[in-house]
Motif scaffolding. Structure first.
Motif, mmCIF file in Angstrom:
data_model
loop_
_atom_site.group_PDB
_atom_site.id
_atom_site.type_symbol
_atom_site.label_atom_id
_atom_site.label_comp_id
_atom_site.label_asym_id
_atom_site.label_seq_id
_atom_site.Cartn_x
_atom_site.Cartn_y
_atom_site.Cartn_z
ATOM 1 N N PRO A 148 0.797 -1.231 0.000
ATOM 2 C CA PRO A 148 0.000 0.000 0.000
ATOM 3 C C PRO A 148 0.828 1.280 0.000
ATOM 4 O O PRO A 148 0.315 2.339 -0.346
ATOM 5 C CB PRO A 148 -0.823 -0.125 1.300
ATOM 6 N N SER A 149 2.110 1.187 0.368
ATOM 7 C CA SER A 149 2.934 2.405 0.390
ATOM 8 C C SER A 149 3.479 2.756 -0.988
ATOM 9 O O SER A 149 4.063 3.816 -1.181
ATOM 10 C CB SER A 149 4.107 2.230 1.363
ATOM 11 N N ILE A 150 3.275 1.848 -1.965
ATOM 12 C CA ILE A 150 3.805 2.071 -3.311
ATOM 13 C C ILE A 150 2.659 2.364 -4.269
ATOM 14 O O ILE A 150 1.705 1.616 -4.371
ATOM 15 C CB ILE A 150 4.589 0.844 -3.809
ATOM 16 N N GLN A 151 2.779 3.475 -4.978
ATOM 17 C CA GLN A 151 1.783 3.834 -5.987
ATOM 18 C C GLN A 151 2.340 3.478 -7.357
ATOM 19 O O GLN A 151 3.403 3.951 -7.751
ATOM 20 C CB GLN A 151 1.475 5.328 -5.922
ATOM 21 N N THR A 152 1.646 2.621 -8.083
ATOM 22 C CA THR A 152 2.118 2.141 -9.382
ATOM 23 C C THR A 152 1.199 2.639 -10.485
ATOM 24 O O THR A 152 -0.025 2.519 -10.393
ATOM 25 C CB THR A 152 2.141 0.600 -9.408
ATOM 26 N N THR A 153 1.777 3.209 -11.520
ATOM 27 C CA THR A 153 1.005 3.663 -12.671
ATOM 28 C C THR A 153 1.635 3.119 -13.944
ATOM 29 O O THR A 153 2.846 2.903 -14.009
ATOM 30 C CB THR A 153 0.957 5.204 -12.747
ATOM 31 N N PHE A 154 0.790 2.894 -14.941
ATOM 32 C CA PHE A 154 1.256 2.396 -16.236
ATOM 33 C C PHE A 154 0.946 3.427 -17.314
ATOM 34 O O PHE A 154 -0.159 3.975 -17.370
ATOM 35 C CB PHE A 154 0.582 1.066 -16.581
ATOM 36 N N THR A 155 1.925 3.686 -18.154
ATOM 37 C CA THR A 155 1.715 4.550 -19.307
ATOM 38 C C THR A 155 2.171 3.802 -20.552
ATOM 39 O O THR A 155 2.973 2.866 -20.467
ATOM 40 C CB THR A 155 2.507 5.864 -19.167
ATOM 41 N N GLN A 214 4.518 12.378 2.833
ATOM 42 C CA GLN A 214 4.618 13.209 4.029
ATOM 43 C C GLN A 214 5.336 12.478 5.158
ATOM 44 O O GLN A 214 5.708 13.087 6.160
ATOM 45 C CB GLN A 214 3.218 13.646 4.486
ATOM 46 N N LEU A 215 5.530 11.168 5.026
ATOM 47 C CA LEU A 215 6.191 10.408 6.075
ATOM 48 C C LEU A 215 7.670 10.738 6.152
ATOM 49 O O LEU A 215 8.305 11.081 5.158
ATOM 50 C CB LEU A 215 6.036 8.905 5.808
ATOM 51 N N ASP A 216 8.204 10.592 7.332
ATOM 52 C CA ASP A 216 9.644 10.656 7.498
ATOM 53 C C ASP A 216 10.260 9.553 6.640
ATOM 54 O O ASP A 216 9.761 8.427 6.616
ATOM 55 C CB ASP A 216 9.986 10.446 8.975
ATOM 56 N N PRO A 217 11.362 9.824 5.907
ATOM 57 C CA PRO A 217 11.955 8.812 5.026
ATOM 58 C C PRO A 217 12.307 7.506 5.738
ATOM 59 O O PRO A 217 12.164 6.425 5.159
ATOM 60 C CB PRO A 217 13.212 9.508 4.491
ATOM 61 N N MET A 218 12.735 7.574 6.991
ATOM 62 C CA MET A 218 13.053 6.357 7.729
ATOM 63 C C MET A 218 11.796 5.537 8.005
ATOM 64 O O MET A 218 11.824 4.310 7.984
ATOM 65 C CB MET A 218 13.759 6.698 9.042
ATOM 66 N N VAL A 219 10.680 6.222 8.242
ATOM 67 C CA VAL A 219 9.414 5.519 8.427
ATOM 68 C C VAL A 219 9.003 4.857 7.117
ATOM 69 O O VAL A 219 8.529 3.716 7.097
ATOM 70 C CB VAL A 219 8.322 6.493 8.911
ATOM 71 N N ALA A 220 9.199 5.574 6.008
ATOM 72 C CA ALA A 220 8.864 5.018 4.697
ATOM 73 C C ALA A 220 9.718 3.783 4.407
ATOM 74 O O ALA A 220 9.221 2.792 3.863
ATOM 75 C CB ALA A 220 9.072 6.071 3.613
ATOM 76 N N GLU A 256 11.125 1.738 6.649
ATOM 77 C CA GLU A 256 10.677 0.640 7.495
ATOM 78 C C GLU A 256 9.352 0.065 6.983
ATOM 79 O O GLU A 256 9.145 -1.159 6.995
ATOM 80 C CB GLU A 256 10.518 1.102 8.938
ATOM 81 N N THR A 257 8.481 0.922 6.494
ATOM 82 C CA THR A 257 7.186 0.472 5.981
ATOM 83 C C THR A 257 7.355 -0.465 4.792
ATOM 84 O O THR A 257 6.748 -1.541 4.739
ATOM 85 C CB THR A 257 6.321 1.681 5.576
ATOM 86 N N ILE A 258 8.192 -0.064 3.840
ATOM 87 C CA ILE A 258 8.343 -0.901 2.649
ATOM 88 C C ILE A 258 9.047 -2.211 2.973
ATOM 89 O O ILE A 258 8.726 -3.265 2.428
ATOM 90 C CB ILE A 258 9.071 -0.136 1.513
ATOM 91 N N LEU A 259 9.988 -2.187 3.925
ATOM 92 C CA LEU A 259 10.655 -3.421 4.330
ATOM 93 C C LEU A 259 9.678 -4.371 5.027
ATOM 94 O O LEU A 259 9.732 -5.589 4.834
ATOM 95 C CB LEU A 259 11.836 -3.105 5.243
ATOM 96 N N GLU A 260 8.782 -3.799 5.825
ATOM 97 C CA GLU A 260 7.753 -4.622 6.471
ATOM 98 C C GLU A 260 6.806 -5.215 5.433
ATOM 99 O O GLU A 260 6.407 -6.386 5.538
ATOM 100 C CB GLU A 260 6.962 -3.771 7.479
ATOM 101 N N LEU A 287 17.907 -2.016 7.811
ATOM 102 C CA LEU A 287 17.971 -2.989 6.719
ATOM 103 C C LEU A 287 18.269 -4.387 7.256
ATOM 104 O O LEU A 287 17.631 -5.365 6.881
ATOM 105 C CB LEU A 287 19.038 -2.572 5.707
ATOM 106 N N ARG A 288 19.242 -4.463 8.154
ATOM 107 C CA ARG A 288 19.613 -5.759 8.700
ATOM 108 C C ARG A 288 18.462 -6.387 9.495
ATOM 109 O O ARG A 288 18.190 -7.591 9.385
ATOM 110 C CB ARG A 288 20.847 -5.606 9.596
#
Length: 376
Positions: A108-115, A133-139, A141-145, A180-181
């Motif tokens: 859900p944190s990734i927005q994908t579009t096709f052209t 708007q999220l802090d980059p570190m939160v972003a 951690e979100t994508i890794l989760e 990351l680890r």
């Protein structure tokens, strides 16, 4: 007839010199879900090797993801590259345009579009983070989760390659490595970490005080075996309709010290110069052309370092067997002990110089070394 030698990243179907054992071992590790660190100097064919490994794994129905970390500038940059690599890899495995759309619900944190690319008429994939708007570190951690949860739910294998992984240190955010680890160790996937700044990369994985300490199998790419280089050059010439005697092929290999990129580059130029049979004269002329072509990159290197660092680089090129801190070496080249120690640290971290088994320092790139010797 087409020239059979290539100096860019080799596609899986292009000629590849040796690395048979490495291909077999890495493919096995990927199949078994093991993590591996591959380290070697720049232009040693690491990326080509891993691309070939991942191609083999993909043929075994293993999902492969490749992310390039070279010159990361921020945590946000890291997050975006990870997101794009993940979605692109999944799209290759099972087209998201068709039956793979369900996968997007896991991220859900990734927005994908096709052209549609107007030139080719083919769909183009674009990836953005939905919560800027999220802090980059939160972003991060979100994508890794999200990756971890996705891998737990799916029943296929995944191999993820992170190229120039050591460049995460240039972000200057100490929490990135630990985060990351923390997540990678829980991911149900095989990771391949590649890097050419060997001192930095090895410190990440061999320093007891760092998060990735002893978390992966270490694999160093050695210089190509000379006999294998000779066979490769002779065979490539023959398949392209020209002849290269074994002694001439050996001269090509020895001239560049079996350095993978330069082996292809010098053979390419020798092939262009000869008509039906390659000669030693062709090799000599081809080497001069190679030096001339590469000088722009070398000039860029020396323009990006300090005067003290350049002085040490020149001194090592001129006198590789010398003890860098000896009074004779310092006096001969107008250096100071403190200056040498500082410059040596920087140049080794940039993988421009390395210490050999006999404790001497040398220029890593053999053609750069030859250019320095001539230029100064």
């Amino acid at each position: 007839m087409n020239n059979p030698f290539h100096t860019d990243i080799l596609e899986p179907d292009q000629p590849f010199c040796n690395r048979v054992d490495e291909l077999r071992e890495l493919t096995s590790h990927g199949r078994n879900g093991m993590n591996v660190v591959i380290f070697a100097p720049r232009r040693y064919g690491k990326t080509s090797l891993v691309k070939r490994v991942q191609h083999r794994l993909a043929q075994e129905n293993i999902c492969v993801i490749y992310a390039q970390f070279m010159r990361l500038v921020s945590v946000e940059d890291l997050v975006h590259r990870l997101a794009k690599a993940i979605i692109s890899g999944l799209h290759e495995y099972e087209s998201i345009l068709d039956k793979g759309k369900r996968w997007l619900s896991h991220f859900p944190s990734i927005q994908t579009t096709f052209t549609i690319d107007p030139a080719t008429g083919m769909p183009s994939l674009d990836v953005q983070m939905t919560k800027r708007q999220l802090d980059p570190m939160v972003a991060l951690e979100t994508i890794l989760e999200e990756v971890g949860k996705f891998l737990e739910k799916e029943n296929f294998q995944v191999c993820i390659a992170l190229d120039e992984f050591q460049d995460i240190v240039d972000i200057k955010e100490p929490r990135v490595e630990a985060l990351l680890r923390e997540h990678i160790q829980r991911h149900k996937a095989s990771y391949i970490f590649l890097g050419s700044r060997r001192r930095v990369l090895l410190d990440i994985f061999n320093n007891r005080g760092r998060p990735f300490y002893q978390s992966a199998i270490m694999m160093e790419l050695a210089t190509l075996p000379e006999d294998e280089c000779v066979d490769f050059i002779v065979n490539q010439f023959a398949q392209a309709g020209k002849k290269c005697p074994a002694d001439v092929a050996r001269a090509i290999a020895e001239k560049v010290e079996q350095y993978p990129y330069y082996l292809q580059a010098l053979a390419y130029r020798a092939f262009e110069l000869c008509e039906k049979e390659c000669t030693l004269e062709n090799v000599t002329k081809a080497y001069e052309i190679l030096l001339e072509n590469e000088r722009y990159g070398y000039q860029g290197i020396i323009q990006g370092i300090s005067t003290g660092q350049l002085k040490l680089l020149r001194a090592i090129a001129a006198e590789e067997q010398a003890a860098l801190t000896s009074n004779n070496f310092l006096q001969t080249h107008g250096l100071t002990l403190g200056g040498v120690q500082s410059a040596r640290k920087f140049l080794s971290e940039q993988d421009l110089i390395e210490q050999t088994a006999d404790k001497h320092w040398r220029i890593v790139d053999p053609v750069f070394r030859a250019w320095l010797q001539r230029a100064f």
